[in-house]
Design a protein around this motif. Sequence first.
Motif, PDB file in Angstrom:
ATOM      1  N   GLY A  21      49.116  90.413  13.101  1.00 51.13           N
ATOM      2  CA  GLY A  21      49.916  91.405  13.804  1.00 51.13           C
ATOM      3  C   GLY A  21      50.090  92.746  13.111  1.00 51.13           C
ATOM      4  N   GLU A  22      49.598  92.885  11.887  1.00 49.23           N
ATOM      5  CA  GLU A  22      49.761  94.172  11.214  1.00 49.23           C
ATOM      6  C   GLU A  22      48.743  95.182  11.734  1.00 49.23           C
ATOM      7  N   ARG A  23      49.122  96.442  11.628  1.00 47.50           N
ATOM      8  CA  ARG A  23      48.228  97.510  12.058  1.00 47.50           C
ATOM      9  C   ARG A  23      46.875  97.360  11.370  1.00 47.50           C
ATOM     10  N   TRP A  24      45.835  97.591  12.065  1.00 47.70           N
ATOM     11  CA  TRP A  24      44.443  97.525  11.664  1.00 47.70           C
ATOM     12  C   TRP A  24      43.858  96.115  11.724  1.00 47.70           C
ATOM     13  N   SER A  25      44.683  95.081  11.734  1.00 46.20           N
ATOM     14  CA  SER A  25      44.156  93.727  11.632  1.00 46.20           C
ATOM     15  C   SER A  25      43.175  93.387  12.748  1.00 46.20           C
ATOM     16  N   LEU A  26      43.590  93.510  13.997  1.00 45.12           N
ATOM     17  CA  LEU A  26      42.706  93.134  15.098  1.00 45.12           C
ATOM     18  C   LEU A  26      41.525  94.086  15.250  1.00 45.12           C
ATOM     19  N   VAL A  27      41.695  95.321  14.813  1.00 42.97           N
ATOM     20  CA  VAL A  27      40.584  96.280  14.873  1.00 42.97           C
ATOM     21  C   VAL A  27      39.507  95.875  13.861  1.00 42.97           C
ATOM     22  N   ILE A  28      39.917  95.430  12.688  1.00 44.27           N
ATOM     23  CA  ILE A  28      38.960  94.948  11.687  1.00 44.27           C
ATOM     24  C   ILE A  28      38.237  93.712  12.219  1.00 44.27           C
ATOM     25  N   ILE A  29      39.000  92.781  12.760  1.00 45.47           N
ATOM     26  CA  ILE A  29      38.404  91.564  13.324  1.00 45.47           C
ATOM     27  C   ILE A  29      37.448  91.926  14.461  1.00 45.47           C
ATOM     28  N   ARG A  30      37.849  92.877  15.303  1.00 48.37           N
ATOM     29  CA  ARG A  30      36.975  93.317  16.410  1.00 48.37           C
ATOM     30  C   ARG A  30      35.637  93.819  15.886  1.00 48.37           C
ATOM     31  N   HIS A  31      35.662  94.624  14.833  1.00 44.78           N
ATOM     32  CA  HIS A  31      34.415  95.147  14.277  1.00 44.78           C
ATOM     33  C   HIS A  31      33.562  94.033  13.678  1.00 44.78           C
ATOM     34  N   ALA A  32      34.196  93.037  13.090  1.00 50.61           N
ATOM     35  CA  ALA A  32      33.441  91.903  12.559  1.00 50.61           C
ATOM     36  C   ALA A  32      32.823  91.091  13.705  1.00 50.61           C
ATOM     37  N   LEU A  33      33.581  90.906  14.780  1.00 45.71           N
ATOM     38  CA  LEU A  33      33.103  90.121  15.922  1.00 45.71           C
ATOM     39  C   LEU A  33      32.006  90.813  16.714  1.00 45.71           C
ATOM     40  N   PHE A  34      32.254  92.036  17.127  1.00 53.31           N
ATOM     41  CA  PHE A  34      31.387  92.689  18.100  1.00 53.31           C
ATOM     42  C   PHE A  34      30.386  93.674  17.501  1.00 53.31           C
ATOM     43  N   ARG A  35      30.577  94.048  16.244  1.00 51.00           N
ATOM     44  CA  ARG A  35      29.642  94.984  15.616  1.00 51.00           C
ATOM     45  C   ARG A  35      28.964  94.373  14.393  1.00 51.00           C
ATOM     46  N   ASP A  36      29.250  93.106  14.137  1.00 51.57           N
ATOM     47  CA  ASP A  36      28.642  92.373  13.014  1.00 51.57           C
ATOM     48  C   ASP A  36      28.824  93.075  11.672  1.00 51.57           C
ATOM     49  N   ILE A  37      29.950  93.718  11.487  1.00 52.38           N
ATOM     50  CA  ILE A  37      30.230  94.384  10.221  1.00 52.38           C
ATOM     51  C   ILE A  37      30.815  93.353   9.256  1.00 52.38           C
ATOM     52  N   THR A  38      30.280  93.352   8.037  1.00 56.84           N
ATOM     53  CA  THR A  38      30.737  92.393   7.034  1.00 56.84           C
ATOM     54  C   THR A  38      31.035  93.052   5.686  1.00 56.84           C
ATOM     55  N   ARG A  39      30.527  94.242   5.444  1.00 50.31           N
ATOM     56  CA  ARG A  39      30.699  94.882   4.131  1.00 50.31           C
ATOM     57  C   ARG A  39      31.885  95.829   4.127  1.00 50.31           C
ATOM     58  N   PHE A  40      32.593  95.835   3.004  1.00 51.99           N
ATOM     59  CA  PHE A  40      33.786  96.664   2.829  1.00 51.99           C
ATOM     60  C   PHE A  40      33.499  98.120   3.196  1.00 51.99           C
ATOM     61  N   GLY A  41      32.453  98.689   2.623  1.00 52.85           N
ATOM     62  CA  GLY A  41      32.132 100.097   2.861  1.00 52.85           C
ATOM     63  C   GLY A  41      31.839 100.399   4.319  1.00 52.85           C
ATOM     64  N   ASP A  42      31.221  99.443   5.012  1.00 51.32           N
ATOM     65  CA  ASP A  42      30.927  99.637   6.428  1.00 51.32           C
ATOM     66  C   ASP A  42      32.206  99.620   7.263  1.00 51.32           C
ATOM     67  N   PHE A  43      33.131  98.699   6.944  1.00 43.31           N
ATOM     68  CA  PHE A  43      34.430  98.705   7.630  1.00 43.31           C
ATOM     69  C   PHE A  43      35.124 100.047   7.403  1.00 43.31           C
ATOM     70  N   GLN A  44      35.146 100.481   6.158  1.00 42.23           N
ATOM     71  CA  GLN A  44      35.843 101.720   5.827  1.00 42.23           C
ATOM     72  C   GLN A  44      35.222 102.918   6.537  1.00 42.23           C
ATOM     73  N   ARG A  45      33.907 103.002   6.537  1.00 38.91           N
ATOM     74  CA  ARG A  45      33.203 104.116   7.170  1.00 38.91           C
ATOM     75  C   ARG A  45      33.426 104.132   8.685  1.00 38.91           C
ATOM     76  N   CYS A  46      33.298 102.981   9.326  1.00 38.95           N
ATOM     77  CA  CYS A  46      33.436 102.909  10.788  1.00 38.95           C
ATOM     78  C   CYS A  46      34.868 103.152  11.252  1.00 38.95           C
ATOM     79  N   LEU A  47      35.825 102.674  10.483  1.00 37.99           N
ATOM     80  CA  LEU A  47      37.219 102.729  10.921  1.00 37.99           C
ATOM     81  C   LEU A  47      38.001 103.905  10.359  1.00 37.99           C
ATOM     82  N   GLY A  48      37.545 104.482   9.261  1.00 38.95           N
ATOM     83  CA  GLY A  48      38.300 105.561   8.625  1.00 38.95           C
ATOM     84  C   GLY A  48      39.607 105.062   8.020  1.00 38.95           C
TER      85      GLY A  48
END
Length: 156
Positions: A21-48
């Motif tokens: 329920g914390e801010r960013w949580s479901l957005v991170i999970i969404r990127h892992a689910l639907f964009r196959d993002i797994t690396r820290f730097g990729d999460f950071q770059r895509c999400l800002g």
Amino acid sequence: MLGRTYETQNCSAARALEIVGERWSLVIIRHALFRDITRFGDFQRCLGISRNILTARLDWFVEQGLMVRQPHVDGSAYQEYVLTDKGRELQPVIVALTHWGDRWAAPDGPPVVLRHAECGGQVRQHTVCDDCGEQVTIDAVEADPTAHRSDTATHG
């Protein structure tokens, strides 16, 4: 400031919010689910997202069993954050929340359409009765606070 827990609530939704329920949580999970993002730097770059927030969320997901941290498949020093079955099972939650957002919080229309990879059809979330298989409308669902764990073993 709100606390992380809902100790006074005997509610599965409240307990789930303690985890995601914390801010960013479901957005991170969404990127892992639907964009196959797994690396820290990729999460950071895509999400800002800031490094400290992303680190806290990913560490929390690992602690809660939503993700596992493992070496990157290419043998480099990078770590991957890979969803577990528990994490992947958040997919219908994110689909439902996305559709709600498309209807009520997207004045210019849906920014993304979720499609079936096999045929390209649009994916929708539905509530279906386990016993009769009928699609259930919102006003036909009732909460049963007297249900026992043995009942949930036979109904999901």
